[in-house]
Design an enzyme around this catalytic site. Structure first.
Site, PDB file in Angstrom:
ATOM      1  CE1 TYR A 177      15.833 -22.571   3.632  1.00  0.00           C
ATOM      2  CE2 TYR A 177      14.851 -23.176   5.509  1.00  0.00           C
ATOM      3  CZ  TYR A 177      15.913 -22.594   4.954  1.00  0.00           C
ATOM      4  OH  TYR A 177      16.847 -22.030   5.423  1.00  0.00           O
ATOM      5  CD  GLN A 199      20.248 -15.413   3.550  1.00  0.00           C
ATOM      6  OE1 GLN A 199      19.590 -15.110   4.420  1.00  0.00           O
ATOM      7  NE2 GLN A 199      21.394 -16.500   4.002  1.00  0.00           N
ATOM      8  CG  ASN A 228      15.695 -19.078  10.984  1.00  0.00           C
ATOM      9  OD1 ASN A 228      14.914 -18.516  10.256  1.00  0.00           O
ATOM     10  ND2 ASN A 228      16.977 -19.112  10.975  1.00  0.00           N
ATOM     11  CB  THR A 266       9.222 -28.422  16.651  1.00  0.00           C
ATOM     12  OG1 THR A 266       8.642 -29.645  16.288  1.00  0.00           O
ATOM     13  CG2 THR A 266      10.350 -28.840  17.472  1.00  0.00           C
ATOM     14  CD  GLN A 313       8.520 -32.855  18.651  1.00  0.00           C
ATOM     15  OE1 GLN A 313       8.663 -34.046  18.451  1.00  0.00           O
ATOM     16  NE2 GLN A 313       8.504 -32.156  17.123  1.00  0.00           N
ATOM     17  CG  HIS A 329      13.245 -30.748  16.590  1.00  0.00           C
ATOM     18  ND1 HIS A 329      13.546 -31.083  15.350  1.00  0.00           N
ATOM     19  CD2 HIS A 329      12.291 -31.903  16.933  1.00  0.00           C
ATOM     20  CE1 HIS A 329      12.989 -32.490  14.979  1.00  0.00           C
ATOM     21  NE2 HIS A 329      12.157 -32.640  15.743  1.00  0.00           N
ATOM     22  CD  GLU A 354       5.267 -29.281  14.812  1.00  0.00           C
ATOM     23  OE1 GLU A 354       5.801 -29.137  13.653  1.00  0.00           O
ATOM     24  OE2 GLU A 354       5.831 -29.092  15.762  1.00  0.00           O
ATOM     25  CG  HIS A 355       4.387 -33.226  16.311  1.00  0.00           C
ATOM     26  ND1 HIS A 355       5.333 -32.436  16.553  1.00  0.00           N
ATOM     27  CD2 HIS A 355       4.542 -33.950  15.125  1.00  0.00           C
ATOM     28  CE1 HIS A 355       6.037 -32.193  15.408  1.00  0.00           C
ATOM     29  NE2 HIS A 355       5.600 -33.034  14.471  1.00  0.00           N
ATOM     30  CG  ASP A 382       9.520 -36.452  13.647  1.00  0.00           C
ATOM     31  OD1 ASP A 382       8.359 -35.747  13.223  1.00  0.00           O
ATOM     32  OD2 ASP A 382       9.866 -36.550  14.825  1.00  0.00           O
ATOM     33  CD  GLU A 412     -24.578  -8.001  -5.180  1.00  0.00           C
ATOM     34  OE1 GLU A 412     -23.685  -7.881  -6.237  1.00  0.00           O
ATOM     35  OE2 GLU A 412     -24.376  -8.887  -4.352  1.00  0.00           O
ATOM     36  CG  HIS A 418     -22.484  -7.145 -12.388  1.00  0.00           C
ATOM     37  ND1 HIS A 418     -21.703  -6.010 -12.367  1.00  0.00           N
ATOM     38  CD2 HIS A 418     -21.734  -7.935 -11.921  1.00  0.00           C
ATOM     39  CE1 HIS A 418     -20.556  -6.150 -11.881  1.00  0.00           C
ATOM     40  NE2 HIS A 418     -20.283  -7.382 -11.462  1.00  0.00           N
TER      41      HIS A 418
END
Length: 447
Positions: A135, A199, A227, A250, A272, A275, A341-342, A375, A429, A434
């Site tokens: 994506y 979707q 998102n 982010t 940053q 964004h 994240e960064h 990036d 067990e 087994h």
């Protein structure tokens, strides 16, 4: 502009920093109600599961104000986008691809064969996922770099079937942005879907029939940022498909001392913040003088930047701020608790300080390794854990698309040698069948 949290010890309060769990609760952080978003996207996801492409296109028309003729972008449109791509942008994308391939191809794992006993081996084979959906978000910006960051590690892993999906744009006739299409073409990807949002995740997971009758084959895994509604759909459909992570807003954290250049720090915080209005920009520093200088830089730079209002909203929000600490050691404890994240390290001994950090999606060391480099052209991956998830998760890599499969190969004697222990553990067990599955192989009646 930036809110301040002072964690420096004082004469009356010489206590050490709070424990990590307490620190995490004190950090600036964007709120993200994924469960609430699931309630919103559930009917849409269920409609796509039942009605396929038509339901996805209905949602696309409602949210993106355009209805593509087909979900799959024609091959000619990919070729046209690459032909018309600005030469400078093409060169930059090719540099990004080349460097990303250099890094991600080194991450391919060889099979590991372990001889446990004579006649008994366990081999770990690393097998790529067969088909993945990658994506590339739309929204406030165009992200051909995200196409690269998803496609390159998947190709390095040996994934045989790739589909890139990105939201359609009304101004481009219901197709994804031409730069997205061109990036896919540069990478040799010939299957691109013009669909975004929840979707898109649902259609990737369930597949369907395109408006021209062609099959939209479902995928085994969905990766890439999006998102909150994309994240909600990924959470809903986890298990139907694999996912890389639940990406949140982010964020950047910068650990700096009095040696940091305030212009660098301010520019990186702004980079940053542009964004998204909910993007997080956090400065952790030992120097109040640096804070004052950074604030002065922000005042002039925010006014001059293209996305002024977006940046100002992000920097002044509760997810952004300055955290003052008494020492670099305390700063490392704070950024470990934050698990950005960064994370940039701009301190006197940046490399050594970076080596002590445990929790971050990616670490950028020193004055000449800004997040913007990562990036686009560092060779590293920019699809990274957010919201503190770097405490337990890593970023997208070649390993994301590989599954470790154990192959067990024992000879008759090797099994005979351990049969008694297997039977004993099975009985312990209360699973006697087994044990019988082993002992049956050595019954005298079978000899």
């Amino acid at each position: 502009m930036l809110r301040r949290l002072d964690l420096r010890p004082t004469a009356s309060n010489g206590d050490p920093l709070p424990r990590p769990a307490t620190l995490r609760g004190m950090m600036p952080r964007a709120e993200m109600d994924v469960d609430g978003a699931i309630d919103a996207v559930r009917p849409l996801v269920e409609a796509v599961a039942e009605h396929g492409a038509e339901a996805a296109l209905d949602a696309t028309e409602r949210f993106d104000k355009v209805r593509p003729e087909t979900v799959r972008v024609p091959a000619a449109a990919l070729a046209d986008a690459l032909r018309d791509l600005d030469p400078g942008v093409r060169e930059a994308l090719e540099t990004s691809i080349e460097r990303a391939r250099t890094v991600h191809e080194e991450q391919r794992r060889p099979d590991v064969v372990t001889q446990v006993v004579p006649g008994g081996t366990v081999t770990e084979r690393f097998v790529p996922v067969r088909r993945v959906g990658l994506y590339a978000p739309g929204g406030l910006a165009v992200y051909p770099s995200s196409v690269i960051m998803n496609v390159v590690p998947a190709q390095a892993a040996g994934v045989e079937s790739l589909v890139v999906a990105s939201p359609p744009q009304a101004e481009f006739g219901g197709r994804p942005h031409p730069t997205i299409l061109a990036a896919a073409a540069l990478l040799g990807v010939d299957e691109v879907w013009a669909v975004g949002g929840a979707q898109c995740v649902a259609l990737l997971a369930h597949g369907g029939t395109d408006t021209d009758g062609a099959e939209l084959e479902p995928v085994d895994m969905v990766t890439g940022p999006g998102n909150i509604y994309v994240t909600a759909a990924k959470r809903m459909l986890r298990g139907v498909v694999g996912i890389d992570a639940e990406a949140g807003t982010t964020e950047i954290a910068i650990l700096a001392d009095d040696t940091a250049d305030p212009a660098h720090v301010a520019a990186d915080l702004i980079s940053q913040a542009e964004h998204d209005p909910n993007a997080a920009s956090v400065l952790v520093t030992t120097s109040e003088q640096l804070v004052e200088a950074v604030e002065a830089e922000l005042t002039s730079r925010v006014a001059a930047t293209k996305h002024t209002e977006r940046v100002r909203t992000a920097l002044s929000g509760p997810q952004s701020g300055v955290i003052l600490v008494g020492s670099v050691d305390d700063g490392i404890a704070v950024v470990d608790a934050y698990a950005a994240e960064h994370l940039e390290i701009q301190t006197r001994d940046a490399a050594a300080d970076a080596a002590r950090v445990r929790n971050a999606g990616a670490i950028f060391v020193g004055a000449y390794a800004p997040v913007s480099l990562g990036d686009y052209c560092a060779g590293s991956n920019h699809v990274l854990p957010t919201g503190g998830c770097a405490r337990h998760s890593g970023g997208l890599s070649t390993a994301t698309f590989l599954r470790g499969v154990h192959v067990v190969d024992y000879s008759e004697q090797a099994l005979r040698d351990v049969a008694g222990q297997v039977v004993t553990l099975a009985d312990a067990e209360d699973l006697p069948a087994h044990g019988e599955a082993v002992s049956a192989r050595f019954e005298e009646a079978r000899s």
